[in-house]
Design a protein around this motif. Sequence first.
Motif, PDB file in Angstrom:
ATOM      1  N   ALA A 174       0.880  -1.200  -0.082  1.00 56.27           N
ATOM      2  CA  ALA A 174      -0.017   0.095  -0.054  1.00 56.27           C
ATOM      3  C   ALA A 174       0.850   1.334  -0.102  1.00 56.27           C
ATOM      4  O   ALA A 174       0.430   2.253  -0.399  1.00 56.27           O
ATOM      5  N   ARG A 175       1.964   1.153   0.495  1.00 52.28           N
ATOM      6  CA  ARG A 175       2.844   2.272   0.524  1.00 52.28           C
ATOM      7  C   ARG A 175       3.359   2.752  -0.843  1.00 52.28           C
ATOM      8  O   ARG A 175       3.693   4.061  -1.186  1.00 52.28           O
ATOM      9  N   ASP A 176       3.732   1.675  -1.560  1.00 46.62           N
ATOM     10  CA  ASP A 176       4.644   2.106  -2.768  1.00 46.62           C
ATOM     11  C   ASP A 176       3.930   1.833  -4.122  1.00 46.62           C
ATOM     12  O   ASP A 176       4.673   1.968  -5.165  1.00 46.62           O
ATOM     13  N   THR A 177       2.634   1.467  -3.863  1.00 44.61           N
ATOM     14  CA  THR A 177       1.879   1.071  -5.065  1.00 44.61           C
ATOM     15  C   THR A 177       0.747   2.426  -5.619  1.00 44.61           C
ATOM     16  O   THR A 177       0.415   2.726  -4.634  1.00 44.61           O
ATOM     17  N   SER A 178       0.909   2.762  -7.012  1.00 40.46           N
ATOM     18  CA  SER A 178      -0.029   3.769  -7.224  1.00 40.46           C
ATOM     19  C   SER A 178      -0.641   3.500  -8.537  1.00 40.46           C
ATOM     20  O   SER A 178      -0.067   2.655  -9.311  1.00 40.46           O
ATOM     21  N   LYS A 179      -1.659   4.184  -8.924  1.00 45.14           N
ATOM     22  CA  LYS A 179      -2.366   4.093 -10.250  1.00 45.14           C
ATOM     23  C   LYS A 179      -1.506   4.862 -11.031  1.00 45.14           C
ATOM     24  O   LYS A 179      -1.262   6.092 -10.859  1.00 45.14           O
ATOM     25  N   SER A 180      -1.070   4.490 -12.169  1.00 45.01           N
ATOM     26  CA  SER A 180      -0.259   4.890 -13.183  1.00 45.01           C
ATOM     27  C   SER A 180      -0.909   5.265 -14.687  1.00 45.01           C
ATOM     28  O   SER A 180      -0.070   5.561 -15.421  1.00 45.01           O
ATOM     29  N   GLN A 181      -2.043   4.712 -14.919  1.00 48.16           N
ATOM     30  CA  GLN A 181      -2.738   4.835 -16.291  1.00 48.16           C
ATOM     31  C   GLN A 181      -4.252   5.090 -16.100  1.00 48.16           C
ATOM     32  O   GLN A 181      -4.679   4.575 -14.989  1.00 48.16           O
ATOM     33  N   THR A 182      -5.020   5.900 -16.669  1.00 48.90           N
ATOM     34  CA  THR A 182      -6.356   6.315 -16.634  1.00 48.90           C
ATOM     35  C   THR A 182      -7.145   5.315 -17.019  1.00 48.90           C
ATOM     36  O   THR A 182      -8.276   5.328 -16.478  1.00 48.90           O
ATOM     37  N   MET A 183      -6.745   4.320 -17.857  1.00 51.80           N
ATOM     38  CA  MET A 183      -7.997   3.610 -18.474  1.00 51.80           C
ATOM     39  C   MET A 183      -7.741   2.001 -18.544  1.00 51.80           C
ATOM     40  O   MET A 183      -8.621   1.345 -18.451  1.00 51.80           O
ATOM     41  N   THR A 184      -6.481   1.631 -18.808  1.00 51.16           N
ATOM     42  CA  THR A 184      -6.372   0.229 -19.343  1.00 51.16           C
ATOM     43  C   THR A 184      -6.187  -0.682 -17.861  1.00 51.16           C
ATOM     44  O   THR A 184      -5.919  -0.019 -16.735  1.00 51.16           O
ATOM     45  N   ALA A 185      -6.513  -1.926 -17.937  1.00 54.60           N
ATOM     46  CA  ALA A 185      -6.483  -2.772 -16.882  1.00 54.60           C
ATOM     47  C   ALA A 185      -5.085  -2.784 -16.162  1.00 54.60           C
ATOM     48  O   ALA A 185      -4.943  -3.222 -14.881  1.00 54.60           O
ATOM     49  N   ASP A 186      -4.038  -2.555 -16.909  1.00 54.21           N
ATOM     50  CA  ASP A 186      -2.681  -2.659 -16.405  1.00 54.21           C
ATOM     51  C   ASP A 186      -2.452  -1.313 -15.792  1.00 54.21           C
ATOM     52  O   ASP A 186      -1.372  -0.684 -16.113  1.00 54.21           O
ATOM     53  N   ALA A 187      -3.097  -0.963 -14.714  1.00 57.59           N
ATOM     54  CA  ALA A 187      -3.183   0.565 -14.317  1.00 57.59           C
ATOM     55  C   ALA A 187      -2.126   0.861 -13.329  1.00 57.59           C
ATOM     56  O   ALA A 187      -1.651   2.009 -12.813  1.00 57.59           O
ATOM     57  N   PHE A 188      -1.967  -0.379 -12.182  1.00 60.06           N
ATOM     58  CA  PHE A 188      -1.340  -0.125 -11.233  1.00 60.06           C
ATOM     59  C   PHE A 188       0.044  -0.572 -11.156  1.00 60.06           C
ATOM     60  O   PHE A 188       0.425  -1.626 -11.555  1.00 60.06           O
ATOM     61  N   ARG A 189       1.066   0.377 -10.623  1.00 60.08           N
ATOM     62  CA  ARG A 189       2.682   0.057 -10.743  1.00 60.08           C
ATOM     63  C   ARG A 189       3.142   0.419  -9.560  1.00 60.08           C
ATOM     64  O   ARG A 189       2.727   1.284  -8.596  1.00 60.08           O
ATOM     65  N   SER A 190       4.291  -0.476  -8.759  1.00 56.49           N
ATOM     66  CA  SER A 190       4.874  -0.191  -7.841  1.00 56.49           C
ATOM     67  C   SER A 190       6.275   0.817  -8.294  1.00 56.49           C
ATOM     68  O   SER A 190       7.010   1.034  -7.549  1.00 56.49           O
ATOM     69  N   ALA A 191       6.310   1.080  -9.790  1.00 59.66           N
ATOM     70  CA  ALA A 191       7.508   1.950 -10.373  1.00 59.66           C
ATOM     71  C   ALA A 191       8.911   1.509  -9.651  1.00 59.66           C
ATOM     72  O   ALA A 191       9.306   0.020  -9.477  1.00 59.66           O
ATOM     73  N   GLU A 192       9.562   2.349  -9.360  1.00 58.50           N
ATOM     74  CA  GLU A 192      11.037   2.010  -8.657  1.00 58.50           C
ATOM     75  C   GLU A 192      10.977   0.999  -7.275  1.00 58.50           C
ATOM     76  O   GLU A 192      12.051   0.404  -7.203  1.00 58.50           O
ATOM     77  N   ALA A 193      10.187   1.140  -6.427  1.00 57.94           N
ATOM     78  CA  ALA A 193      10.241   0.491  -5.218  1.00 57.94           C
ATOM     79  C   ALA A 193       9.872  -1.181  -5.582  1.00 57.94           C
ATOM     80  O   ALA A 193      10.286  -1.853  -4.968  1.00 57.94           O
ATOM     81  N   GLY A 194       9.269  -1.264  -6.506  1.00 57.10           N
ATOM     82  CA  GLY A 194       9.275  -2.804  -6.974  1.00 57.10           C
ATOM     83  C   GLY A 194       7.862  -3.425  -6.410  1.00 57.10           C
ATOM     84  O   GLY A 194       7.487  -2.957  -5.360  1.00 57.10           O
ATOM     85  N   LEU A 195       7.362  -4.252  -7.037  1.00 52.95           N
ATOM     86  CA  LEU A 195       6.091  -5.055  -6.566  1.00 52.95           C
ATOM     87  C   LEU A 195       6.739  -5.951  -5.563  1.00 52.95           C
ATOM     88  O   LEU A 195       7.941  -6.328  -5.472  1.00 52.95           O
ATOM     89  N   LEU A 196       5.766  -6.530  -4.855  1.00 53.36           N
ATOM     90  CA  LEU A 196       6.122  -7.646  -3.940  1.00 53.36           C
ATOM     91  C   LEU A 196       5.973  -9.031  -4.546  1.00 53.36           C
ATOM     92  O   LEU A 196       6.625  -9.907  -3.938  1.00 53.36           O
ATOM     93  N   GLY A 197       4.947  -9.102  -5.428  1.00 58.06           N
ATOM     94  CA  GLY A 197       5.038 -10.302  -5.960  1.00 58.06           C
ATOM     95  C   GLY A 197       3.856 -10.541  -7.079  1.00 58.06           C
ATOM     96  O   GLY A 197       3.384  -9.483  -7.450  1.00 58.06           O
ATOM     97  N   TYR A 198       3.382 -11.722  -7.151  1.00 62.59           N
ATOM     98  CA  TYR A 198       2.430 -11.979  -8.259  1.00 62.59           C
ATOM     99  C   TYR A 198       1.238 -13.020  -7.677  1.00 62.59           C
ATOM    100  O   TYR A 198       1.683 -13.777  -6.830  1.00 62.59           O
TER     101      TYR A 198
END
Length: 341
Positions: A174-198
């Motif tokens: 929750a700290r490092d993930t943000s919405k980065s696209q307005t319409m596509t399903a692939d809208a949320f990214r953790s950018a430089e901090a990185g995802l925790l997993g899948y």
Amino acid sequence: MKNRLGSEQRSERTLPRITIVAVGGTIAGKATHATQTTQYDPGVVSVNSLIEAVPQIRSLADVSGYQAANIPSFALTTDVLLQLGAEVNERLASDSCDGIVITHGTDTLEETAYFLHLTVKSEKPVVIVGAMRPSTAISADGPLNLYQAVALAASSEARGHGVLMSLNGRIGSARDTSKSQTMTADAFRSAEAGLLGYMVDEQPVLYYKSLRAHTTATEFDLTEVGNLPRVDILFGHSDDSRDLVDAAVKAGAKGIVHAGTGNGGIFPLTRVGLVDAAKAGVVVVSSSRIGNGLVTAKPADTQSGFVSSDNLTPQKARILLMLALTRTNDARAIQKMFETY
């Protein structure tokens, strides 16, 4: 990877008890036509309908639903945040709840997630989920997102991570993930901090853990908070002025987050206004409109008593500043909070 847990491997007696708390948003939205992925009505489908649309989650958990709100998330208020936080904490304190899934609109999902990340007092899993397409759309993403969110909340791997965000097969803090696209399903990214997993079908595969303090390790207790102070975000730009700073102070803001250029750059006239605001007792946080990278403490900011936002986005810096102001208005103490959380 651990063995997947199919429905045949679970018995009714051993199913985790997961409460789905619904707040509204696109995942609960309806459109006139199945081809519409914009211009729909968000927050109209009930939590029971969401659950009925994904009967497969019954094989993952003993699921119950609670309708906390049914709003588009751009209409989120601090009152809703406080009520949601109280509800989540109350349910997690019960022996009859093993985890929480929150369905939420994506526009402010990250703000609610970070608020709960700082205020939930339990190590039980809390997963917040949404959708980018309404429930009526062809290839609606909400049902699979909800299925995987329940699977994540029902897993032992999700304990102790704080609030997790699960969308489009990705798990983020929750700290490092943000919405980065307005319409596509692939809208949320953790950018430089990185995802925790899948999420792989119903199995979480985690690689990392956020090191910043959260949930049971924070000093924020909602039972001691009557209301959240007003904090405004001002967007910095070239040829700026102090007018909006003065307006925010006049309107009663107790804090201002300035989303500056680059590494927290502030236009000279705006800086004068922010310095005057700080002298008047308003806590000023210097952040960046860029979305990635640290905002470091610069001599001019330190001399003026400004707080540096670390790598928090302006919207998440606002959440932390609101909570910080319920504890103190000392800028040095609040700076420590930004370095801790």
